[in-house]
Enzyme design. Structure first.
Site, PDB file in Angstrom:
ATOM      1  CE1 TYR A  83     -28.147 -39.109  18.085  1.00  0.00           C
ATOM      2  CE2 TYR A  83     -26.555 -38.916  16.303  1.00  0.00           C
ATOM      3  CZ  TYR A  83     -26.832 -39.116  17.634  1.00  0.00           C
ATOM      4  OH  TYR A  83     -25.808 -39.313  18.533  1.00  0.00           O
TER       5      TYR A  83
ATOM      6  CB  SER B 169     -22.751 -37.548  16.948  1.00  0.00           C
ATOM      7  OG  SER B 169     -22.673 -38.657  16.081  1.00  0.00           O
TER       8      SER B 169
END
Length: 266
Positions: free
Chosen positions: A161, A148
């Site tokens: 995350y 990401s």
């Protein structure tokens, strides 16, 4: 003959994974679904891993008529031994499964932090560990870790995350260094916000965390740092994954293919 004349000329490259087995985690929806369909379209036999049995069945139906096949495998990646076993014999491994919770650190449940790190970092390690013996044995393998922009940049309220994606970046580079002598590449794909259920589900949490209405979250939070003001489509990420599995990317390893709309250009 000069070095330049030894190089191949321009040609159209079509991904052909006929005879290859690919494993894609989080395959029941979003990016994972798009990746599974793209690799099956290239002729791969795809082991589609997810804990969503209904979603996997729908994926298998959608794949009918493609050059390859999709084989649903219902699996919770917190079962690390089962994850490692599932990866045995795979030629292409796409570590995609993920989950998200948006909370300030002082309010972040420790058990959720543990689960996120298990699914998004420890499970990829075990899957790579399970896949490498076969890849090494045949002298070819492709590991693609769906990271990401948060593997390269942090955002507030996403401690688990961000930590998991940063760890995945390091794991991917280590696999690249170890795999290079064996014909195995390992790379990350780093999208910004993708039009997936995972992103849609966090809009409410983001609104609460930032104290703004939900309708302002996409423009003022999700796309604030992106030069291109739109969400990425899952199929765009799948094409990046496919590129890293094909011949033109045979010299690409240990890197991160960033699809962030200009986020990290700041």
């Amino acid at each position: 003959m000069t070095a330049s004349s030894a190089l191949p000329g321009p040609h159209a490259s079509t991904l052909d994974l006929g005879g290859r087995t690919a494993l894609v985690t989080g395959a029941a929806g979003g990016i994972g679904r798009a990746c599974a369909l793209r690799l099956a379209a290239a002729g791969a036999k795809v082991r589609a891993v997810d804990r969503d049995a209904a979603g996997l069945d729908a994926l298998a139906e959608r794949s009918a008529g493609l050059a390859g096949t999709v084989e649903p495998l219902v699996l919770d990646l917190t079962d690390l031994d089962a994850a490692e076993h599932a990866a045995a014999g795979t030629d292409v491994l796409v570590n995609n499964a993920g989950l998200q919770l948006v909370r300030p650190i002082e309010e972040f449940p420790p058990e959720v932090f543990h689960t996120v790190l298990t699914v998004m970092l420890e499970a990829p390690f075990r899957l790579i560990r399970g896949a490498l013996p076969h890849m090494y044995g045949q002298g070819w393998g492709r590991i693609v870790n769906v990271s990401s922009v948060h593997g390269l940049r942090a955002s507030a309220y996403k401690a688990a995350y961000v930590a998991a994606k940063h760890g995945l970046e390091g794991l991917s580079k280590t696999a690249a260094l170890e795999g290079a002598p064996h014909g195995v590449t390992s790379n990350c794909v780093n999208p910004a916000y993708v039009r997936t259920p995972l992103v849609e589900r966090q809009i409410t949490d983001q609104a609460l965390a930032h104290g703004i209405p939900e309708e302002r979250v996409v423009s003022e939070v999700l796309l604030q740092d992106s030069a291109l003001k739109r969400l990425i489509e899952p199929e765009e990420v799948a094409e990046a994954v496919a590129y890293l599995c094909g011949p033109p990317a045979s010299f690409v390893t240990g890197t991160s293919l960033v699809l962030d709309g200009g986020w990290t250009a700041h």
